[in-house]
Write an enzyme that holds these catalytic residues in place. Sequence first.
Site, mmCIF file in Angstrom:
data_model
loop_
_atom_site.group_PDB
_atom_site.id
_atom_site.type_symbol
_atom_site.label_atom_id
_atom_site.label_comp_id
_atom_site.label_asym_id
_atom_site.label_seq_id
_atom_site.Cartn_x
_atom_site.Cartn_y
_atom_site.Cartn_z
ATOM 1 N N ARG A 181 0.816 -1.212 0.000
ATOM 2 C CA ARG A 181 0.000 0.000 0.000
ATOM 3 C C ARG A 181 0.854 1.268 0.000
ATOM 4 O O ARG A 181 0.565 2.249 0.671
ATOM 5 C CB ARG A 181 -0.944 0.005 1.209
ATOM 6 C CG ARG A 181 -1.843 -1.214 1.293
ATOM 7 C CD ARG A 181 -2.786 -1.297 0.083
ATOM 8 N NE ARG A 181 -3.592 -2.522 0.180
ATOM 9 C CZ ARG A 181 -3.280 -3.668 -0.421
ATOM 10 N NH1 ARG A 181 -2.211 -3.740 -1.206
ATOM 11 N NH2 ARG A 181 -4.029 -4.722 -0.290
ATOM 12 N N SER A 229 -10.421 -0.320 3.972
ATOM 13 C CA SER A 229 -9.570 -0.594 5.130
ATOM 14 C C SER A 229 -8.947 0.688 5.665
ATOM 15 O O SER A 229 -8.345 1.461 4.911
ATOM 16 C CB SER A 229 -8.465 -1.577 4.757
ATOM 17 O OG SER A 229 -9.018 -2.835 4.400
ATOM 18 N N GLU A 299 -3.932 3.189 6.513
ATOM 19 C CA GLU A 299 -3.939 2.992 5.074
ATOM 20 C C GLU A 299 -4.656 4.167 4.410
ATOM 21 O O GLU A 299 -4.336 4.554 3.298
ATOM 22 C CB GLU A 299 -4.649 1.678 4.728
ATOM 23 C CG GLU A 299 -4.709 1.389 3.252
ATOM 24 C CD GLU A 299 -5.215 -0.009 2.934
ATOM 25 O OE1 GLU A 299 -5.957 -0.148 1.947
ATOM 26 O OE2 GLU A 299 -4.868 -0.952 3.670
#
Length: 315
Positions: A181, A229, A299
């Site tokens: 990520r 998320s 995230e």
Amino acid sequence: MSARRWDQVAQDLAGVLGERAVSRERPIGPETTYRVGGAARVGVTLSGDGDVVAMAQVVAAHCPDVLVVGKGSNLLVADTGFDGVAVWLGAGNDWVEIDGLQLRAGATAGLPVLARQSAAAGLAGFEWAVGVPGSLGGAVRMNAGGHGSDMAESLVRAEVLDLRSGCVEHWTPERLELGYRSSALADHHMVLAAEVGLTTGDASSSQGLIAEIVAWRRENQPGGQNAGSVFTNPAGDSAGRIIEAAGLKGHRVGTASVSEKHANFFIADRSGSANDLHALMVEVFARVRAEFDVTLHPETRLVGFEPGPWASEAS
């Protein structure tokens, strides 16, 4: 920067991009999937090759911060907004081309669209993307992924605009430094297009896999105003599992709550507050850290907030 200076930034940008492309106090929050948050001091919609260098010259002259918004599916902007220039790509940047095993597309093309089009063309390897409600540009920026794959698995190159210099370059995966990520792209970089390399597949099998992914998402992930998320998964574990183990499913701070369906999804109430979501992130971080000595890292891309407690923690 004073309101008068921001007016000058907007005026200078309008002088090179046109009045319709530029606005003061352009809302960002409503264009994110959280549907909450403030406005950019100046908003710009880029279209046409001639915009690039001209805008970069204005940005360089005034040195404001720059934010590329995209589809806003991984973005939380503070209620006070963003003290800088927010940039959107205009119409016509969602094109898709398939040539053999190569798929090329503009940055605003939606990942679910690309997953379905590649499957229909008999290509395999991008089915996972049907479960990510973002754009191709954002997916490159954060190395989006899911269901056992990510952008790094198939990305061949990305066309990247430097909003400060006006230069457009082709970045390889090595230069992008795609990680979990993450990538080497900075706030002043805008992905214009990308190319992925796929494999020969079977349209029926790929479409079946896509249907399974869509069904799994409906069963396991919540609807409502969320951005997927919130925290990245710690090595060898799941952030959702840890947050649930801390007893935080359903935990609420003002207009924001931890989903009862998936603990790593936070839900914003209608007409809610971005600051409440941020405060909920801080509380969840603190509870997990105190109970399990686990450090969670966002995230979600956070804009306009003071650094959170995770900022001082090593990754």
